[in-house]
Design a protein around this motif. Structure first.
Motif, PDB file in Angstrom:
ATOM      1  N   ASP A 191       0.819  -1.224   0.000  1.00 23.34           N
ATOM      2  CA  ASP A 191       0.000   0.000   0.000  1.00 23.34           C
ATOM      3  C   ASP A 191       0.854   1.277   0.000  1.00 23.34           C
ATOM      4  OD1 ASP A 191      -2.773   0.999   0.027  1.00 23.34           O
ATOM      5  OD2 ASP A 191      -2.097   2.005   1.852  1.00 23.34           O
ATOM      6  N   ILE A 192       1.960   1.221  -0.710  1.00 22.18           N
ATOM      7  CA  ILE A 192       2.789   2.433  -0.876  1.00 22.18           C
ATOM      8  C   ILE A 192       2.503   3.001  -2.263  1.00 22.18           C
ATOM      9  CG2 ILE A 192       5.154   3.322  -1.076  1.00 22.18           C
ATOM     10  CD1 ILE A 192       6.031   1.033   0.811  1.00 22.18           C
ATOM     11  N   ARG A 193       2.168   4.276  -2.313  1.00 21.18           N
ATOM     12  CA  ARG A 193       1.993   4.932  -3.619  1.00 21.18           C
ATOM     13  C   ARG A 193       3.335   5.520  -4.057  1.00 21.18           C
ATOM     14  NH1 ARG A 193      -0.614   9.414  -4.114  1.00 21.18           N
ATOM     15  NH2 ARG A 193      -1.131   9.913  -1.961  1.00 21.18           N
ATOM     16  N   VAL A 194       3.705   5.260  -5.296  1.00 23.14           N
ATOM     17  CA  VAL A 194       4.988   5.766  -5.804  1.00 23.14           C
ATOM     18  C   VAL A 194       4.720   6.576  -7.077  1.00 23.14           C
ATOM     19  CG1 VAL A 194       7.343   5.151  -6.473  1.00 23.14           C
ATOM     20  CG2 VAL A 194       6.063   3.641  -4.937  1.00 23.14           C
ATOM     21  N   ASN A 195       5.062   7.841  -7.030  1.00 24.85           N
ATOM     22  CA  ASN A 195       4.842   8.722  -8.184  1.00 24.85           C
ATOM     23  C   ASN A 195       6.074   9.579  -8.430  1.00 24.85           C
ATOM     24  OD1 ASN A 195       1.967   8.249  -8.992  1.00 24.85           O
ATOM     25  ND2 ASN A 195       1.640   8.766  -6.832  1.00 24.85           N
ATOM     26  N   GLY A 196       6.070  10.258  -9.559  1.00 20.72           N
ATOM     27  CA  GLY A 196       7.172  11.164  -9.879  1.00 20.72           C
ATOM     28  C   GLY A 196       6.644  12.531 -10.272  1.00 20.72           C
ATOM     29  N   ILE A 197       7.551  13.482 -10.300  1.00 23.30           N
ATOM     30  CA  ILE A 197       7.249  14.811 -10.847  1.00 23.30           C
ATOM     31  C   ILE A 197       8.380  15.140 -11.818  1.00 23.30           C
ATOM     32  CG2 ILE A 197       6.950  17.276 -10.378  1.00 23.30           C
ATOM     33  CD1 ILE A 197       6.109  16.517  -7.519  1.00 23.30           C
ATOM     34  N   ALA A 198       8.007  15.571 -13.019  1.00 16.52           N
ATOM     35  CA  ALA A 198       9.016  15.974 -14.012  1.00 16.52           C
ATOM     36  C   ALA A 198       8.917  17.484 -14.208  1.00 16.52           C
ATOM     37  CB  ALA A 198       8.775  15.238 -15.328  1.00 16.52           C
ATOM     38  N   PRO A 199       9.784  18.230 -13.529  1.00 20.38           N
ATOM     39  CA  PRO A 199       9.727  19.690 -13.682  1.00 20.38           C
ATOM     40  C   PRO A 199      10.313  20.134 -15.017  1.00 20.38           C
ATOM     41  CG  PRO A 199      10.967  19.028 -11.695  1.00 20.38           C
ATOM     42  CD  PRO A 199      10.819  17.825 -12.564  1.00 20.38           C
ATOM     43  N   GLY A 200       9.799  21.234 -15.530  1.00 18.96           N
ATOM     44  CA  GLY A 200      10.466  21.932 -16.627  1.00 18.96           C
ATOM     45  C   GLY A 200      11.557  22.801 -16.034  1.00 18.96           C
ATOM     46  N   PRO A 201      12.044  23.782 -16.795  1.00 18.70           N
ATOM     47  CA  PRO A 201      13.059  24.684 -16.240  1.00 18.70           C
ATOM     48  C   PRO A 201      12.450  25.570 -15.164  1.00 18.70           C
ATOM     49  CG  PRO A 201      12.424  25.353 -18.460  1.00 18.70           C
ATOM     50  CD  PRO A 201      11.701  24.080 -18.182  1.00 18.70           C
ATOM     51  N   LEU A 255       4.116  13.140 -13.041  1.00 23.04           N
ATOM     52  CA  LEU A 255       3.359  14.341 -13.397  1.00 23.04           C
ATOM     53  C   LEU A 255       4.310  15.372 -13.998  1.00 23.04           C
ATOM     54  CD1 LEU A 255       0.633  15.839 -13.106  1.00 23.04           C
ATOM     55  CD2 LEU A 255       1.282  16.394 -10.767  1.00 23.04           C
ATOM     56  N   VAL A 256       4.050  15.751 -15.234  1.00 21.79           N
ATOM     57  CA  VAL A 256       4.900  16.756 -15.890  1.00 21.79           C
ATOM     58  C   VAL A 256       4.421  18.141 -15.471  1.00 21.79           C
ATOM     59  CG1 VAL A 256       5.702  17.691 -18.078  1.00 21.79           C
ATOM     60  CG2 VAL A 256       5.275  15.239 -17.864  1.00 21.79           C
ATOM     61  N   VAL A 257       5.341  18.929 -14.932  1.00 20.97           N
ATOM     62  CA  VAL A 257       4.990  20.293 -14.495  1.00 20.97           C
ATOM     63  C   VAL A 257       5.930  21.250 -15.232  1.00 20.97           C
ATOM     64  CG1 VAL A 257       4.645  21.802 -12.501  1.00 20.97           C
ATOM     65  CG2 VAL A 257       4.318  19.338 -12.252  1.00 20.97           C
ATOM     66  N   ASP A 258       5.588  21.536 -16.482  1.00 23.60           N
ATOM     67  CA  ASP A 258       6.485  22.355 -17.309  1.00 23.60           C
ATOM     68  C   ASP A 258       5.731  23.312 -18.223  1.00 23.60           C
ATOM     69  OD1 ASP A 258       5.469  20.758 -19.320  1.00 23.60           O
ATOM     70  OD2 ASP A 258       7.402  20.499 -20.312  1.00 23.60           O
ATOM     71  N   GLY A 259       4.449  23.521 -17.948  1.00 26.16           N
ATOM     72  CA  GLY A 259       3.680  24.436 -18.796  1.00 26.16           C
ATOM     73  C   GLY A 259       3.506  23.932 -20.223  1.00 26.16           C
ATOM     74  N   GLY A 260       3.763  22.654 -20.444  1.00 28.96           N
ATOM     75  CA  GLY A 260       3.648  22.102 -21.801  1.00 28.96           C
ATOM     76  C   GLY A 260       4.905  22.290 -22.636  1.00 28.96           C
ATOM     77  N   LEU A 261       5.971  22.700 -21.982  1.00 28.79           N
ATOM     78  CA  LEU A 261       7.194  23.037 -22.725  1.00 28.79           C
ATOM     79  C   LEU A 261       7.764  21.876 -23.529  1.00 28.79           C
ATOM     80  CD1 LEU A 261       9.314  25.187 -23.357  1.00 28.79           C
ATOM     81  CD2 LEU A 261      10.586  24.372 -21.382  1.00 28.79           C
ATOM     82  N   TRP A 262       7.713  20.671 -22.958  1.00 28.63           N
ATOM     83  CA  TRP A 262       8.382  19.563 -23.662  1.00 28.63           C
ATOM     84  C   TRP A 262       7.693  19.240 -24.984  1.00 28.63           C
ATOM     85  CZ3 TRP A 262       7.171  14.561 -25.233  1.00 28.63           C
ATOM     86  CH2 TRP A 262       5.955  14.049 -24.812  1.00 28.63           C
TER      87      TRP A 262
END
Ligand code: HXC
Length: 297
Positions: A191-201, A255-262
């Motif tokens: 019951d461990i949730r594992v996630n990521g965040i992909a920041p932009g610049p 979760l991509v957090v880059d304003g759609g930059l990529w």
């Protein structure tokens, strides 16, 4: 900026952040703390860790810091044990420690490649591996039916290919893969949730200072209309969302957090030109006799 989340959403939780003394890691520490969590931070540079802890305490956040390198398994074990000794449990692990520099692939030594893999990928796995016994359901201070949360800080470099970033692209691709594998295995079993965040610049970070020095970034802006820097706050809000009950059904995603930059790419035609061109091409196709090859239209 003020947080849109209630200030007690992480009340009673304990978070450990690698690389939590500076940059994005520090902002996540501060925001998790402002929303009720007790914070342990781990970093290689003692003075950075110490001043981050003072800053967190000045915000009335319960905070403690440990010197440690995620490349050393003994450091991981020691810091986790110390966190449990201090706070009695662990609910949230954020892997934010990373290493980077710009280098053409042909000039990168295998040891340089390995160094970044060791910090970003192996370091993330080591921390997760050693934290498992504390994070799993029924672990110290844990409810028998609910486990903790892991958030791995990644990047978008490897979604396509990024110049002079072969080492980090490979390292972050491995981090995303670790996120998905652990989400599957540990989500199911513990019951461990594992996630990521992909920041932009992100403005004011070592990432931008190292990867987009002013002379490069100003040139880049001319070619990439969407180019704009994010704030550390943007990443911390994403972390809060994933760490809180708002994210209780999210597991195995980055979760991509880059304003759609990529997604951005050069615009080859203006909107006006494409409207004209499109109508002309359609007309030609409609009027052409059946069986004429496209190349002759
Ligand atoms: C080529 C380099 C190099 C450079 C180091 N190396 N810097 N090669 N160009 N600029 C090579 C060295 O020559 C050596 O290989 C190997 O890498 C190890 O170098 P050390 O200096 O001994 O390593 P170490 O002291 O452990 O430092 C690790 C580091 C350093 C990664 C090199 O920069 C560091 O500590 N970084 C931590 C902070 C950081 O980078 N933060 C930014 C994260 S930004 P040889 O063969 O000579 O022995 C980020 C953003 C992601 O992650 C993407 C966002 C868009």
């Amino acid at each position: 900026m003020e947080s849109p989340f209630k200030s007690d959403i992480l009340k009673g939780k304990v978070a450990l952040l690698t690389g939590g003394g500076s940059g994005i890691g520090y902002e996540i520490s501060a925001q998790l703390g402002k929303h009720g969590a007790s914070i342990a931070i781990m970093g290689r540079r003692k003075h950075v860790v110490d001043s981050a802890v003072s800053a967190l305490r000045s915000l009335s956040i319960q905070a403690i810091g440990f010197e440690g390198d995620v490349r050393k398994r003994d450091d991981a074990i020691r810091v986790l044990e110390s966190t449990i000794n201090q706070f009695g449990k662990l609910d949230i692990l954020v892997n934010a420690a990373a290493g980077n520099f710009l280098v053409p692939a042909e000039d990168l030594s295998p040891n340089g490649f390995r160094t970044v893999i060791d910090i970003d990928s192996v370091g993330t796995f080591t921390m997760c591996h050693e934290a498992l016994k504390y994070l799993k359901k029924g672990g110290p201070g844990k409810n028998p039916s609910s486990g903790g949360i892991i958030i791995n800080i990644s990047a978008t470099l490897h979604y396509t290919a990024t110049w002079y970033q072969i080492h980090v692209s490979a390292a972050k691709a491995a981090v995303d893969s670790i996120t998905r594998s652990l989400a599957l295995e540990w989500g199911t079993d513990y019951d461990i949730r594992v996630n990521g965040i992909a920041p932009g610049p992100i403005e004011g970070t070592a990432g931008v200072r190292k990867l987009a020095p002013e002379e490069i970034s100003s040139k880049r802006r001319e070619h990439v209309p969407l180019f704009k820097l994010g704030e550390k706050w943007d990443i911390a809000m994403a972390a809060l969302y994933l760490a809180s009950d708002a994210g209780k059904y999210i597991n195995g995603t980055t979760l991509v957090v880059d304003g759609g930059l990529w997604l951005s790419s050069p615009r080859h035609y203006s909107k006006e030109a494409v409207k004209q061109l499109s109508r002309t091409v359609e007309r030609r196709s409609r009027d052409a006799p059946v069986g004429i090859p496209r190349s002759k239209l």
